[in-house]
Design an enzyme around this catalytic site. Structure first.
Site, PDB file in Angstrom:
ATOM      1  N   HIS A  45      15.731  19.799  33.763  1.00 46.41           N
ATOM      2  CA  HIS A  45      14.801  20.335  35.065  1.00 46.41           C
ATOM      3  C   HIS A  45      15.261  19.957  36.056  1.00 46.41           C
ATOM      4  O   HIS A  45      15.123  20.802  36.941  1.00 46.41           O
ATOM      5  CB  HIS A  45      13.797  18.471  34.751  1.00 46.41           C
ATOM      6  CG  HIS A  45      14.247  17.833  35.319  1.00 46.41           C
ATOM      7  ND1 HIS A  45      14.724  16.114  34.222  1.00 46.41           N
ATOM      8  CD2 HIS A  45      14.273  17.350  36.247  1.00 46.41           C
ATOM      9  CE1 HIS A  45      14.682  15.455  35.900  1.00 46.41           C
ATOM     10  NE2 HIS A  45      14.604  15.727  36.814  1.00 46.41           N
TER      11      HIS A  45
ATOM     12  N   ASP B 233      17.105  16.789  27.658  1.00 43.79           N
ATOM     13  CA  ASP B 233      16.819  17.251  29.431  1.00 43.79           C
ATOM     14  C   ASP B 233      18.240  17.241  29.980  1.00 43.79           C
ATOM     15  O   ASP B 233      18.415  16.446  30.742  1.00 43.79           O
ATOM     16  CB  ASP B 233      15.724  16.100  29.837  1.00 43.79           C
ATOM     17  CG  ASP B 233      15.291  16.299  31.291  1.00 43.79           C
ATOM     18  OD1 ASP B 233      15.824  17.850  31.798  1.00 43.79           O
ATOM     19  OD2 ASP B 233      14.997  15.272  32.305  1.00 43.79           O
TER      20      ASP B 233
ATOM     21  N   GLY C  76      15.685  12.994  43.314  1.00 43.38           N
ATOM     22  CA  GLY C  76      16.711  12.601  43.062  1.00 43.38           C
ATOM     23  C   GLY C  76      17.981  11.854  42.387  1.00 43.38           C
ATOM     24  O   GLY C  76      18.964  12.622  42.974  1.00 43.38           O
TER      25      GLY C  76
ATOM     26  N   SER D  28      17.819  12.103  39.224  1.00 44.77           N
ATOM     27  CA  SER D  28      18.148  12.865  38.204  1.00 44.77           C
ATOM     28  C   SER D  28      18.739  13.414  38.275  1.00 44.77           C
ATOM     29  O   SER D  28      18.955  13.970  38.405  1.00 44.77           O
ATOM     30  CB  SER D  28      16.837  14.238  38.065  1.00 44.77           C
ATOM     31  OG  SER D  28      15.237  13.800  37.670  1.00 44.77           O
TER      32      SER D  28
END
Length: 186
Positions: free
Chosen positions: A40, A84, A162, A164
């Site tokens: 993502h 992800d 941030g 992630s």
């Protein structure tokens, strides 16, 4: 503090100047140095800008880096949307960068500490810690217009936008997870 000293330089800022977003990533050794992040973080793009950690006396705020510091060019070479995850290849990086060392998901214990390095809310190279609250095998979670499924680590380590794509370490300085999402409600 040893985790931060050993691996802060292995953590990168991923973003671009067109402001589609930003996140964290970290170096692994996979047929040479590659960067792992969340799908993502790079959703919908093939090319990304990568910033390395500035020197200790230089500004680490994300906005400052995006607007004032040259970046490296990275190319998304592999994605796993369901888990992800994404892999980025980058040219011209020093081979002195230390890739993370992998730990074992099976050896994670509830109650042990986890340590994250990332860029929460635009505050670059922030180090946080918290207890591992639970292990959730085969867990599903939504993200905006997508859904994901993987084994996850639930942690009290503060994780914010941030973070992630950044690493989660154990006390042995081993990578045990990739920071992906938060369930905190505003």
């Amino acid at each position: 503090e040893e985790i931060y000293n050993d691996y802060a330089d292995s953590v990168v800022l991923i973003g671009n100047r067109n402001n589609w977003g930003q996140g964290s990533g970290f170096f692994i050794n996979h047929h040479g140095l590659k960067i792992i992040t969340n799908w993502h973080v790079v959703e919908g793009v093939k090319n990304v800008d990568i910033w390395l950690k500035p020197e200790e006396d230089e500004k680490k705020e994300v906005d400052y880096l995006l607007n004032n510091v040259d970046s490296y060019k990275g190319k998304v070479v592999k994605i796993n949307k369901k888990k992800d995850l994404a892999m980025i290849e980058i040219k011209g990086i020093s081979h002195r960068i230390k890739p993370v060392i992998f730990g074992s998901f099976k050896k994670i214990k509830i109650g042990e500490m986890g340590f994250a390095i990332g860029h929460p809310e635009g505050l670059g190279w922030t180090f946080t810690s918290g207890m591992i609250s639970q292990i959730r095998p085969n867990h599903s979670w939504p993200y905006e217009n997508s859904s994901h499924h993987a084994s996850v680590i639930q942690t009290q380590t503060p994780i914010n936008p941030g973070n992630s794509g950044g690493p989660l370490f154990n006390k042995k300085k081993q990578l045990i997870g990739v920071n992906t999402y938060t369930t905190a409600k505003a």
